[in-house]
Design a protein around this motif. Structure first.
Motif: not given
Length: 195
Positions: A49-50, A121-128, A144-154, A188-195
């Motif tokens: 858990q990061r 990062r290691r398990t993103a392929g499972n989520d998508y 909902l998939i949230v990607d803190p590395y790209a700073g986007e949601w799907h 709201e997603t403006d408070g989501f941090p990026r990694d």
């Protein structure tokens, strides 16, 4: 309902190996504190858990709590899904008001209205990939998939015949409008941090 029950039964047992057996083994293993374990397609995945991951999960949870009681919102709780040995511990799960447990005491995937997964990062392929397919096969209305590395949601909605038929994505800062879904609110997603 019979088709879904058949799919869940298939998810539970293949060649004598069952999800219950795999989870029992996991419980006996020395899994480090702060790691999440789940089974995707018969494979065991353990991810730490990061901090960023947790902050996004907490943010989504807090926003759901404005409308929903705590007992309907779950995090890292095992729910079995259709497919080959799929026992997921989703980051955030919203259950229907009439949700019930199965004969093993587990929440039923038929009662899931919303799933949010914050990718690692290691398990993103499972989520998508396989998890998205399993959620669609279980007719989970909102994924909902949230990607803190790209700073986007799907956002994936309109499940039918084992696929999501509506997909939309934007960057952090853009609202996620779920008013036309069973969730019935805007995240709201403006408070989501990026990694």
């Amino acid at each position: 309902m019979t088709v879904l029950a058949d799919r869940i039964e298939m998810a539970e047992s293949t060649d004598g190996l069952t999800l219950d057996m795999l989870f029992e083994w996991l419980e006996k293993m020395p899994v480090p504190e702060g790691y999440k374990a789940e089974i995707v397609g018969g494979n065991i995945f353990m991810t730490p858990q990061r901090d960023t991951h947790w902050e996004i999960i907490a943010d989504i949870y807090d926003q759901l709590r404005v409308k929903y009681p705590r007992k309907r919102i779950k995090s890292d709780v095992r729910i079995d899904y259709p497919g080959h040995l799929n026992g997921f511990a989703s980051d955030v799960t919203l259950l229907s008001e009439s949700a019930t447990r199965n004969d093993k005491g587990l929440w039923r995937c038929e009662d899931v209205e919303f799933i949010a997964e914050v990718i690692s990062r290691r398990t993103a392929g499972n989520d998508y990939g396989p998890k998205k397919d399993a959620y669609a096969a279980a007719d989970v209305p909102v994924y909902l998939i949230v990607d803190p590395y790209a700073g986007e949601w799907h956002l994936h909605t309109l499940p039918k015949d084992g696929m999501y038929h509506s997909d939309v994505g934007f960057g952090f800062g853009e609202e996620i409008d779920l008013t036309g879904t069973p969730v019935g609110l805007v995240l709201e997603t403006d408070g989501f941090p990026r990694d």
